[in-house]
Every structure is written in structure tokens, then in C-alpha cells.
Motif scaffolding. Structure first.
Motif, mmCIF file in Angstrom:
data_model
loop_
_atom_site.group_PDB
_atom_site.id
_atom_site.type_symbol
_atom_site.label_atom_id
_atom_site.label_comp_id
_atom_site.label_asym_id
_atom_site.label_seq_id
_atom_site.Cartn_x
_atom_site.Cartn_y
_atom_site.Cartn_z
ATOM 1 N N PRO A 1 0.784 -1.359 0.171
ATOM 2 C CA PRO A 1 0.027 0.035 0.105
ATOM 3 C C PRO A 1 1.017 1.358 0.031
ATOM 4 C CG PRO A 1 -0.823 -1.588 1.578
ATOM 5 C CD PRO A 1 0.678 -2.058 1.090
ATOM 6 N N LYS A 2 2.196 1.250 0.483
ATOM 7 C CA LYS A 2 2.995 2.276 0.257
ATOM 8 C C LYS A 2 3.771 2.680 -0.930
ATOM 9 C CE LYS A 2 3.747 1.745 5.412
ATOM 10 N NZ LYS A 2 4.717 1.475 6.471
ATOM 11 N N PHE A 3 3.371 1.881 -1.764
ATOM 12 C CA PHE A 3 4.294 1.779 -3.124
ATOM 13 C C PHE A 3 4.413 3.213 -3.661
ATOM 14 C CE2 PHE A 3 4.607 1.509 -7.971
ATOM 15 C CZ PHE A 3 5.749 0.940 -7.793
ATOM 16 N N LEU A 4 3.227 4.010 -3.727
ATOM 17 C CA LEU A 4 3.282 5.215 -4.349
ATOM 18 C C LEU A 4 4.449 6.056 -3.570
ATOM 19 C CD1 LEU A 4 -0.147 6.316 -5.376
ATOM 20 C CD2 LEU A 4 1.650 5.525 -6.830
ATOM 21 N N TYR A 5 4.349 5.836 -2.160
ATOM 22 C CA TYR A 5 5.286 6.711 -1.257
ATOM 23 C C TYR A 5 6.710 6.351 -1.754
ATOM 24 C CZ TYR A 5 7.197 8.965 2.626
ATOM 25 O OH TYR A 5 8.146 9.650 3.534
ATOM 26 N N ILE A 6 6.929 5.095 -1.872
ATOM 27 C CA ILE A 6 8.176 4.412 -2.011
ATOM 28 C C ILE A 6 8.410 5.080 -3.374
ATOM 29 C CG2 ILE A 6 9.529 2.411 -2.716
ATOM 30 C CD1 ILE A 6 7.512 0.758 -1.045
ATOM 31 N N LEU A 7 7.876 5.442 -4.374
ATOM 32 C CA LEU A 7 8.226 5.672 -5.692
ATOM 33 C C LEU A 7 8.644 7.308 -5.726
ATOM 34 C CD1 LEU A 7 8.042 4.577 -8.385
ATOM 35 C CD2 LEU A 7 5.900 5.795 -8.948
ATOM 36 N N VAL A 8 8.006 7.944 -4.755
ATOM 37 C CA VAL A 8 8.645 9.326 -4.674
ATOM 38 C C VAL A 8 9.426 9.538 -3.618
ATOM 39 C CG1 VAL A 8 6.436 10.246 -5.606
ATOM 40 C CG2 VAL A 8 6.829 10.057 -3.120
ATOM 41 N N ASP A 9 9.931 8.525 -2.811
ATOM 42 C CA ASP A 9 10.944 8.649 -1.801
ATOM 43 C C ASP A 9 12.400 8.584 -2.222
ATOM 44 O OD1 ASP A 9 11.610 8.622 1.408
ATOM 45 O OD2 ASP A 9 12.701 6.935 0.500
ATOM 46 N N PRO A 10 13.416 9.364 -2.093
ATOM 47 C CA PRO A 10 14.680 9.121 -2.601
ATOM 48 C C PRO A 10 15.268 7.839 -2.574
ATOM 49 C CG PRO A 10 14.518 11.009 -1.479
ATOM 50 C CD PRO A 10 13.315 10.610 -1.135
ATOM 51 N N CYS A 11 14.966 7.136 -1.083
ATOM 52 C CA CYS A 11 15.791 5.922 -0.709
ATOM 53 C C CYS A 11 14.778 4.769 -1.492
ATOM 54 C CB CYS A 11 15.654 5.662 0.596
ATOM 55 S SG CYS A 11 16.728 6.609 1.506
ATOM 56 N N GLY A 12 13.619 5.012 -1.481
ATOM 57 C CA GLY A 12 12.596 3.930 -2.103
ATOM 58 C C GLY A 12 12.954 3.882 -3.781
ATOM 59 N N TYR A 13 12.894 5.233 -4.287
ATOM 60 C CA TYR A 13 13.263 5.365 -5.666
ATOM 61 C C TYR A 13 14.460 4.553 -6.007
ATOM 62 C CZ TYR A 13 13.622 7.055 -10.502
ATOM 63 O OH TYR A 13 13.702 7.195 -11.755
ATOM 64 N N SER A 14 15.588 4.726 -5.412
ATOM 65 C CA SER A 14 16.865 4.054 -5.575
ATOM 66 C C SER A 14 16.708 2.639 -5.757
ATOM 67 C CB SER A 14 17.981 4.417 -4.484
ATOM 68 O OG SER A 14 17.647 3.954 -3.193
ATOM 69 N N VAL A 15 15.900 2.040 -4.585
ATOM 70 C CA VAL A 15 15.678 0.652 -4.725
ATOM 71 C C VAL A 15 14.968 0.081 -5.904
ATOM 72 C CG1 VAL A 15 14.397 -1.188 -3.510
ATOM 73 C CG2 VAL A 15 15.163 0.451 -1.831
ATOM 74 N N LEU A 16 13.962 0.904 -6.284
ATOM 75 C CA LEU A 16 13.334 0.477 -7.582
ATOM 76 C C LEU A 16 14.089 0.464 -8.700
ATOM 77 C CD1 LEU A 16 9.875 2.373 -6.943
ATOM 78 C CD2 LEU A 16 10.338 -0.077 -6.758
ATOM 79 N N GLU A 17 15.075 1.530 -8.774
ATOM 80 C CA GLU A 17 15.910 1.845 -9.921
ATOM 81 C C GLU A 17 16.844 0.504 -9.801
ATOM 82 O OE1 GLU A 17 16.524 3.929 -12.599
ATOM 83 O OE2 GLU A 17 14.231 4.264 -11.853
#
Length: 324
Positions: free
Chosen positions: A287-303
Motif C-alpha cells: 500500500p506504500k508503493f506510491l510513497y516508495i516511488l517518490v521517496d529518494p531511498c525508495g526510488y533508488s531501490v526500484l531503480e
């Protein structure tokens, strides 16, 4: 053991003379502690200890034992203590063990003093029984593990004591694992033990404790380094345990944590195609995916997931749209 050829430069301490014109030791009773701190006096006391007369040794021992910690930090007194340790019998060493460990703060001051570890190592080498060894290192291990100089003393303990007698160090480390792991120096010590830097120590218990504490370690600056070290071993059953048990359900939260995100990426890289999809699915279905997407740390994980685990940008966009 001490090198008998090395001692401080003679001083100008004047000793009473007997009728034959010799320095009289009997007349120095009650003054041994102050004499030990004098450059000439420390030589006299060393000589008396080398001569091996039980009466002289007992006088020196009885007057120095209660102030032994402070004396080990004195440039001249330390020389005397080093030789005293070597000539003490088992009963005397028991008394010294009690004296040295009775004040933990003073003992720590000794361990962290510039010359303290030198004489502490001599003391450790002169311990006579497993009971003495166990008592001393059980007191020393946890505070020393958190200091650079102190951790060297612990390493020295592993070097000089047999595996069985050094086990109290092992027990103390595992019993106070997080306290040590959250400290910068302690973290380095644990990584060395995990790597097998101590031949007499089986690292499996420390590795198991690291895995069990995986979540708490993940979000700590120095603790995460210990976990990253274990992940870097790339032992598959350990990676599976982390992914399927310890960190399961926490990957979304870890992805937006400064240190947790590094752990997640390291774990995905170590797992590659085997367990990494479980991590990625948990993150993108969160449920936190959108937040992960815009979070700098989360975005680095997705990249990192896209580069390392072949997750396409289209997949990320699909799940992002699902979360809107």
C-alpha cells in the motif's frame, strides 16, 4: 612476557642504606607504592622481584595490590606491575583479579590508557586458572568491544587463550550483541569475527544472531554494516531465511529507510533471480508503493531492481497506476 633489558632511565630517588652500605629493603615498608612510581625506585623493585625472595615479593605484592590499576597507568609503576604479574602465585593472582575487576570504571580507564593495554596483556598472559580467565574477560568484553584500543585487547585474548577458555568472550558478545553491533568499533569487531579472523572461534553462532536480529540491524547505521557483511557471504540458505522469515513483510518500510534501503539492495543483488522476485513483489504490491516511488531511498531501490532484477519501467508504471 616483559623484556628484562628494557626499563625507564634511572632517577634520583635516595634509598636508606644498611650497615654494609647496601640499599635496605626492609626500611622501605609502607613506601613501596610511591617508590614504584620513581624511575630509580621501579628498578629497585624489579630487581627485588627478579631475585625471587618470597619475603620481598610478598611485601611488594601486599603494598601494590589495592592500587594496581592506577599503577599500571604510571610510566614507571607499569614496569613494576608487569614483573609482579610474572612472579605471583595462583593465590596472589586471585587477589589481583579481584582488585583489577572491582572497579569497572577504573578498569576501563586502564584499558583506554595509552600504555594500559600493554600491561593488561601481560596480566592476561599471567592468569593461572580458567576461573581467573573467565572472570576477567566476562567483565572486560562488552565495554572493550566498543573501543578501538579495547577491541585489540579482546583480539589478544583470543590469541593467548585456548578456545575453551575464550568462550566467555563469545558468550558475552552474543548476549550483548545489539549493544556491540550498534557501536562503530563493535560493528567492525563483529565483522572480523564473522569473517573467521579468529581461528579458535566458530562464527556460526554470531552469524545466527545477526540473522535473527536482521530487522533491528537493518535500520541502524553501524548495525546494518554487520548484516550487510553476512549478506555479502551469499550463503543461500541464510539469504532465504532473511527473505522468507526475518525481513518478510518489512521490505516496503526498509526501502524508505536510509540504511534499510541499502540492505534491501544488497539482498536483492545477492539473491539475484532466486529470491529477489519475492522482495520486489512485496515492495510493488505494498500500500506504500506510491510513497516508495517518490521517496529518494525508495526510488533508488526500484531503480536497482530494474537494473539488477530485470524489472521493467512499464511494470513499475503499471503498479503505480494501480495504487492511485
Amino acid at each position: 612476557m616483559m623484556d628484562d633489558t628494557k626499563f625507564p632511565t634511572p632517577g634520583i630517588y635516595e634509598f636508606p642504606m644498611d650497615s654494609a652500605g647496601q640499599k635496605s629493603f626492609e626500611d622501605l615498608k609502607g613506601k613501596v607504592l610511591s617508590i614504584a612510581k620513581d624511575p630509580d625506585g621501579c628498578q629497585l623493585l624489579r630487581q627485588k622481584l627478579l631475585e625471587g625472595r618470597l619475603e620481598d615479593t610478598q611485601i611488594i605484592f601486599s603494598e601494590l595490590k589495592d592500587g594496581i590499576c592506577a599503577l599500571m597507568m604510571d610510566p614507571f609503576g607499569g614496569v613494576v606491575t608487569g614483573k609482579l604479574f610474572e612472579v605471583c602465585d595462583e593465590e596472589q593472582m586471585n587477589e589481583l583479579v579481584s582488585s583489577i575487576t572491582s572497579d569497572v570504571r577504573l578498569l576501563m580507564s586502564l584499558c583506554l590508557h595509552s600504555q594500559g593495554p600493554q600491561y593488561l596483556r601481560i596480566f592476561l598472559e599471567c592468569l593461572r586458572t580458567p576461573e581467573q580467565i573467565s572472570h576477567v574477560i566476562s567483565v572486560l568484553t562488552v565495554p572493550l568491544a566498543r573501543d578501538e584500543i579495547g577491541s585489540r585487547v579482546i583480539s589478544h585474548c583470543f590469541d593467548i587463550f585456548p578456545a575453551k577458555e575464550s568462550m566467555p568472550i563469545h558468550y558475552a558478545i552474543t548476549n550483548h550483541f545489539l549493544e556491540i553491533a550498534f557501536n562503530e568499533i563493535g560493528s567492525c569487531l563483529l565483522q572480523g569475527l564473522i569473517s573467521g579472523s579468529v581461528e579458535s572461534l566458530d562464527p556460526r553462532t554470531i552469524i545466527s544472531t545477526t540473522l535473527f536480529s536482521g530487522y533491528r540491524l537493518s535500520t541502524q547505521k553501524f548495525g546494518s554494516r554487520v548484516l550487510l557483511h553476512v549478506i555479502g557471504l551469499e550463503i543461500q540458505h541464510m539469504l532465504f531465511y532473511l527473505v522468507d522469515n526475518v525481513l518478510k513483510g518489512a521490505f516496503a518500510d526498509l526501502s524508505i529507510d536510509e540504511y534499510g534501503s541499502i540492505v534491501v539492495k544488497k539482498l536483492m543483488g545477492a539473491c539475484r533471480g532466486k529470491y529477489a522476485p519475492r522482495i520486489i513483489n512485496e515492495i510493488i504490491l505494498s500500500p506504500k508503493f506510491l510513497y516508495i516511488l517518490v521517496d529518494p531511498c525508495g526510488y533508488s531501490v526500484l531503480e536497482y531492481a530494474k537494473d539488477c532484477c530485470k524489472v521493467s519501467s512499464k511494470d513499475v508504471e503499471v503498479y503505480a497506476n494501480m495504487g492511485k
